[in-house]
Design a protein around this motif. Sequence first.
Motif, PDB file in Angstrom:
ATOM      1  N   GLY A   1       0.915  -1.151   0.154  1.00 27.35           N
ATOM      2  CA  GLY A   1       0.060  -0.137  -0.083  1.00 27.35           C
ATOM      3  C   GLY A   1       0.682   1.364   0.110  1.00 27.35           C
ATOM      4  O   GLY A   1       0.108   2.420   0.010  1.00 27.35           O
ATOM      5  N   ALA A   2       2.108   1.048  -0.033  1.00 25.44           N
ATOM      6  CA  ALA A   2       2.927   2.221  -0.269  1.00 25.44           C
ATOM      7  C   ALA A   2       3.072   2.828  -1.457  1.00 25.44           C
ATOM      8  O   ALA A   2       3.483   2.105  -2.553  1.00 25.44           O
ATOM      9  CB  ALA A   2       4.233   2.139   0.369  1.00 25.44           C
ATOM     10  N   ASP A   3       2.861   4.050  -1.749  1.00 28.21           N
ATOM     11  CA  ASP A   3       2.978   4.662  -3.058  1.00 28.21           C
ATOM     12  C   ASP A   3       2.992   6.274  -2.925  1.00 28.21           C
ATOM     13  O   ASP A   3       2.946   6.620  -1.785  1.00 28.21           O
ATOM     14  CB  ASP A   3       1.919   4.323  -4.155  1.00 28.21           C
ATOM     15  N   TRP A   4       2.926   6.968  -3.863  1.00 25.23           N
ATOM     16  CA  TRP A   4       3.127   8.338  -3.703  1.00 25.23           C
ATOM     17  C   TRP A   4       2.100   8.923  -2.988  1.00 25.23           C
ATOM     18  O   TRP A   4       2.229  10.036  -2.195  1.00 25.23           O
ATOM     19  CB  TRP A   4       3.173   9.234  -5.160  1.00 25.23           C
ATOM     20  N   ARG A   5       0.857   8.340  -2.928  1.00 22.99           N
ATOM     21  CA  ARG A   5      -0.419   9.059  -2.238  1.00 22.99           C
ATOM     22  C   ARG A   5      -0.145   8.648  -0.686  1.00 22.99           C
ATOM     23  O   ARG A   5      -0.675   9.388   0.119  1.00 22.99           O
ATOM     24  CB  ARG A   5      -1.761   8.207  -2.703  1.00 22.99           C
ATOM     25  N   ARG A   6       0.462   7.527  -0.417  1.00 26.75           N
ATOM     26  CA  ARG A   6       0.933   7.131   1.126  1.00 26.75           C
ATOM     27  C   ARG A   6       2.357   6.944   1.016  1.00 26.75           C
ATOM     28  O   ARG A   6       2.635   5.730   1.234  1.00 26.75           O
ATOM     29  CB  ARG A   6       0.077   5.929   1.124  1.00 26.75           C
TER      30      ARG A   6
ATOM     31  N   SER B   1      -0.114   6.764   6.311  1.00 29.89           N
ATOM     32  CA  SER B   1       0.404   8.069   6.008  1.00 29.89           C
ATOM     33  C   SER B   1      -0.488   8.558   4.711  1.00 29.89           C
ATOM     34  O   SER B   1      -1.103   8.051   4.007  1.00 29.89           O
ATOM     35  CB  SER B   1       1.754   8.114   5.499  1.00 29.89           C
ATOM     36  N   THR B   2      -0.303   9.877   4.421  1.00 33.42           N
ATOM     37  CA  THR B   2      -0.922  10.548   3.107  1.00 33.42           C
ATOM     38  C   THR B   2      -0.303  11.629   2.675  1.00 33.42           C
ATOM     39  O   THR B   2       0.643  12.380   3.592  1.00 33.42           O
ATOM     40  CB  THR B   2      -2.591  11.151   3.646  1.00 33.42           C
ATOM     41  N   TRP B   3      -0.185  11.930   1.458  1.00 32.00           N
ATOM     42  CA  TRP B   3       0.466  12.971   0.820  1.00 32.00           C
ATOM     43  C   TRP B   3      -0.148  14.420   1.410  1.00 32.00           C
ATOM     44  O   TRP B   3       0.779  15.448   1.272  1.00 32.00           O
ATOM     45  CB  TRP B   3       0.557  12.954  -0.758  1.00 32.00           C
TER      46      TRP B   3
END
Length: 263
Positions: A94-99, A105-107
Amino acid sequence: MVAVPAGEFLMGSEDPLSYPADGEGPVRTVYVDAFWIDACAVSNAQFARFTADTGYRTSAERIGWSFVFAGLLPDDFPPTRGVAAAPWWRQVEGADWRRPDGPHSTWEDRADHPVVHVDWDDARAYCAWAGKRLPAEAEWERAARGGLHAKVFPWGDEFEPGGRPRMNVWQGDFPNRHPTADAWYGTCPVDAYEPGGFGLYNATGNVWEWCEDAFGGGQRVAKGGSYLCHASYCRRYRVAARQGLFPDSATGNVGFRCALDMT
């Protein structure tokens, strides 16, 4: 964007801080035509506008996971696969640029921080949407040097002039949690610290930045180092330093800025 005038500069390094195996040397005179380059790395807010406009999904979003620095994970985060040569990197579903640090987390609380978890193709897709391109390695290095002659950093040769941090790199004993004398643990805003001579912010430290050039062995060039660089193991927070990354590499310390031909 800021304008970088045409001209020659000394590219590369052969000093004691360099990594010869990375191809930093030999020092050579390189001419670069005038061009434009983003003053800052592309931010989360900018990348969010791109994805909202196009529906683009990054490779990390499609795959469903990415690598996150372990120090940014909660203390009770369950054990996950790491990188053998760099155990401080953890595979996070689930880690990516949004998280950027994973699902917790959140951007949106770091909209002015650089977008991360973007691979080379993701960066080029954004550039195409913006009507720009990735910088060539020589362009990136000339811009980062800011007109200074053969200096180690964008501001000169001293790591912390007057004892004051000038870039977002690791402080203390890596990879143990460091004292945040500069107030940042992880990424910092794209316009933090003072700009260099040509107006670039955070050319060194904060996040690695993709360039257009091939590195060799199927890799692409990344420049500038990141918030994880430390003299004990990675002195690549210098303008001459370079690193090869596979185009599908997308981690929590890799971003980019765009360039544009001057017509």
